[in-house]
Design an enzyme around this catalytic site. Structure first.
Site, PDB file in Angstrom:
ATOM      1  N   ASP B 145     -48.847 -19.011 -11.461  1.00 24.47           N
ATOM      2  CA  ASP B 145     -49.374 -19.662 -10.260  1.00 24.47           C
ATOM      3  C   ASP B 145     -49.089 -21.162 -10.231  1.00 24.47           C
ATOM      4  O   ASP B 145     -49.195 -21.796  -9.178  1.00 24.47           O
ATOM      5  CB  ASP B 145     -50.885 -19.434 -10.157  1.00 24.47           C
ATOM      6  CG  ASP B 145     -51.212 -17.990  -9.836  1.00 24.47           C
ATOM      7  OD1 ASP B 145     -50.323 -17.285  -9.325  1.00 24.47           O
ATOM      8  OD2 ASP B 145     -52.352 -17.567 -10.098  1.00 24.47           O
ATOM      9  N   ARG B 300     -43.958 -11.087 -12.133  1.00 27.14           N
ATOM     10  CA  ARG B 300     -44.512 -11.752 -13.315  1.00 27.14           C
ATOM     11  C   ARG B 300     -44.042 -11.109 -14.623  1.00 27.14           C
ATOM     12  O   ARG B 300     -44.387 -11.599 -15.706  1.00 27.14           O
ATOM     13  CB  ARG B 300     -46.032 -11.826 -13.254  1.00 27.14           C
ATOM     14  CG  ARG B 300     -46.749 -10.524 -13.482  1.00 27.14           C
ATOM     15  CD  ARG B 300     -48.269 -10.715 -13.428  1.00 27.14           C
ATOM     16  NE  ARG B 300     -48.935  -9.525 -13.920  1.00 27.14           N
ATOM     17  CZ  ARG B 300     -50.228  -9.267 -13.783  1.00 27.14           C
ATOM     18  NH1 ARG B 300     -51.013 -10.125 -13.138  1.00 27.14           N
ATOM     19  NH2 ARG B 300     -50.755  -8.172 -14.268  1.00 27.14           N
TER      20      ARG B 300
END
Lengths: 411, 411
Positions: B145, B300
């Site tokens: 993030d 991810r």
């Protein structure tokens, strides 16, 4: 066979793959190198470009950009899903195609696609023969679905398979990270044949296999599915499920389209596809953490993860089509004949277009286990050699450097 | 600062990334190489492993397997989302941690994670000081993030950004293949900060940009969104939209969670996530072909597409944490200080844990355009250097070869 001199057209059709442009490049390069071929045209959006008199002149492209087609996913010339009529019913399109062929003195037509494209090839070839126009027509196979008849495998399948197996291997790591576990349901393309879903089993050679693999070759049973997931959950507290988008109930209705009210009490329309729907059912019935993942377009365009074997073979298929046509062949599709004894080898052969058109090759039933929830070692032995080799795709600024064609339209 | 001799623990926490194991390897290797560190333990599932007395002995691992951690996604030691209490309210966990630290003579504790993990570090460090137990505690940043305070960027962000930009570049090719066009809506992670969605703009350097990028830093307006898509459709008959999963309306409600009845007449619960929902709205309102794609976990864990810059820097962060602690530092988080003038360079610095914990760094408003539907060149200049370099991940059988740790539990 006498020499035939004239221009050639290469067209791309149907859904894109990571390597369809490698086949186009094989055909274009062989065309540019051939003394019999006067000009190499690329049809804009497949047969639609022929009908619209929109042909790109490949001779005017920068050779270095053309070579980058080997690493450029999707159809650089544009694709279409246009289905031409049966010439006995309506020959309007064929008259127009003949007109364009005459206009540019096109004597070679190459069409790169799946089942429908081979059918298009076949019809055009028959029409040209009927009207006595000398033109050699060859099909170049392409489909991630791997469902073309008569060839060991199809260009495009291996790169999608490699991306799927790689992603399963990686998602496996991610799904196993928390002590509380997770069910991961990965939705894979393949409406009628389960070759791509089966590719999830290749991850087994890394030690990180999908636990359950559901193919459209087998009727899906929601109760058995929940039993299987539940049993694995009890054992491992972690389950990786691969499902083909085309799985269906015994009555033939797609699981993805069925309102699942009969099975799970939900009656609303499903928006998010099969993985999201199955995830919802598992969550509701088993009360465990679950994640639905749809590989979507990524699996057919992720050229950064293409199989170099696939790139090389796709190039070979395009090249063979042109060289065979120049040598006198027509009305054929290039196919692969492979051996896996004592190492993998692949050569090309030619099949009659009329023999391959409109027939779907499915995963053999004997390669699927009895429970219908996985493929066998035979499937792995078949598919594993195809995903070998890493793409040599050049990068610029850390990102793929795709071919940029000038696309100069013929006048 | 006097020498402190004893064992170390490295723990991994929070959501996995493609490179969190590269940081772990940096810390483990520095620990194994240090004369001050007697034994290197890896906590099974982060702080939960400490509480449960489940520590893996890294000294007993095969060094070659350990090195493969650089290319192995997700958290090889296991992760957790356990939040320890405020020690002033309930010190049960801290007493237990102290007990384990004493049992294994742990004098170094390294925790690799995001905001919550830095908070955990900070609390443990303060408690150990309070009770007079000599232990050096360091945080190693990690989060795709990219929202940790005080560091130029976070390990993990760049690899996710590279995967996102690569996928956008590839989906662009696929979406432009048919003459009839398509709207593609790609859903990207990032609940509160738009760094990852902004990474879609990096594809601009390839010439295949996302047309619209929506970040959670800006209030989402469905009418403006439809206007923007519609205008681009009229112009190009093709639109690529990147949306952060965290986009929300002005009242703060997530677009993904809102029943869209007010806007589109639908009132049913959304299962398939934001991309599917927006695709549905666009289809209903504009009547064009549209495809929703959720990058999901892939972004991810896709280590096969990791940034080598990210791998190297993640390793450096782990290594620096250990070497700094051995040199006497404690109570700090490793951060990056970077320059982009005349080429990119990155060095480490140390920040006080209490200064970084629990503060979220968002994309600066001045890097978002006025309409709130894209990022500026400043964002690209910031992020592009981070995605440079291709992973040297080894392959076996055409698939990733990840680290296989023996995970021998300390007794």
């Amino acid at each position: 066979m006498s020499e035939l001199k004239g221009a050639m057209i290469i067209g791309q059709s149907g859904g894109p793959t990571s390597v369809i442009n490698a086949s186009a490049y094989g055909a274009i390069k062989a065309g540019l190198d051939s003394d019999s071929i006067t000009t190499v045209y690329g049809a804009a959006n497949g047969i639609v470009g022929v009908l619209n008199d929109k042909l790109y002149v490949m001779d005017k492209e920068d050779p270095a950009e053309l070579e980058l087609l080997k690493y450029t996913p999707s159809s650089a010339l544009g694709s279409c899903r246009y289905k031409i009529a049966d010439p006995d019913v309506d020959d309007t399109d064929y008259k127009r195609i003949l007109e364009i062929f005459k206009k540019y003195d096109v004597r070679y037509f190459f069409y790169n696609g799946g089942n429908d494209s081979m059918d298009t090839c076949n019809k055009i070839s028959k029409y040209m023969k009927k009207v006595g126009y000398d033109c050699r027509v060859m099909g170049i196979p392409k489909t991630i679905d791997n469902d073309l008849f008569g060839t060991d495998h199809c260009p495009g399948f291996a790169s999608a398979a490699k991306y799927i197996a790689t992603s399963i291997t990686e998602v496996y790591q991610d799904s196993h990270v928390y002590d509380k576990g997770q069910v991961s349901i990965i939705e894979i393309m393949g409406r009628h044949a389960g070759w791509l879903a089966g590719a999830a089993s290749l991850a087994a050679v890394t030690g990180y296999a999908a636990d359950l693999v559901y193919l459209p070759e087998v009727d899906f049973n929601m109760d058995e599915f929940l039993e299987d997931v539940s049993a694995l959950w009890e054992k491992n507290h972690n389950v990786i499920v691969a499902v083909s988008e085309g799985i269906h109930y015994a009555d033939g209705s797609f699981v993805s389209e069925a309102k699942t009210s009969a099975t799970d009490g939900f009656g609303h329309a499903q928006l998010g596809g099969l993985a999201a729907m199955l995830a919802d059912v598992v969550k509701e019935k088993l009360g465990v953490k679950v994640r639905g993942i749809e590989l979507s377009l990524l699996q057919r365009c992720a050229a950064h993860c293409a199989s170099q074997t696939d790139i090389d073979e796709s190039f070979l298929a395009g090249q063979t089509a042109v060289n065979s046509a120049v040598a006198g062949e027509t009305d054929k599709m290039v196919a692969f004949e492979c051996s896996r004894e004592g190492g993998y080898s692949c050569t090309t052969k030619l099949l009659n277009l009329s023999d391959v058109a409109n027939y779907e090759k499915k995963v053999p039933v004997e390669w699927i286990n009895e429970r219908g929830n996985n493929v066998s070692q035979a499937f792995i032995d078949y598919a594993l050699p195809l995903i070998q080799g890493e793409t040599k795709m050049p990068k610029e600024n850390g990102l793929p450097r795709f071919a940029k064609l000038a696309k100069i339209v013929a006048e």
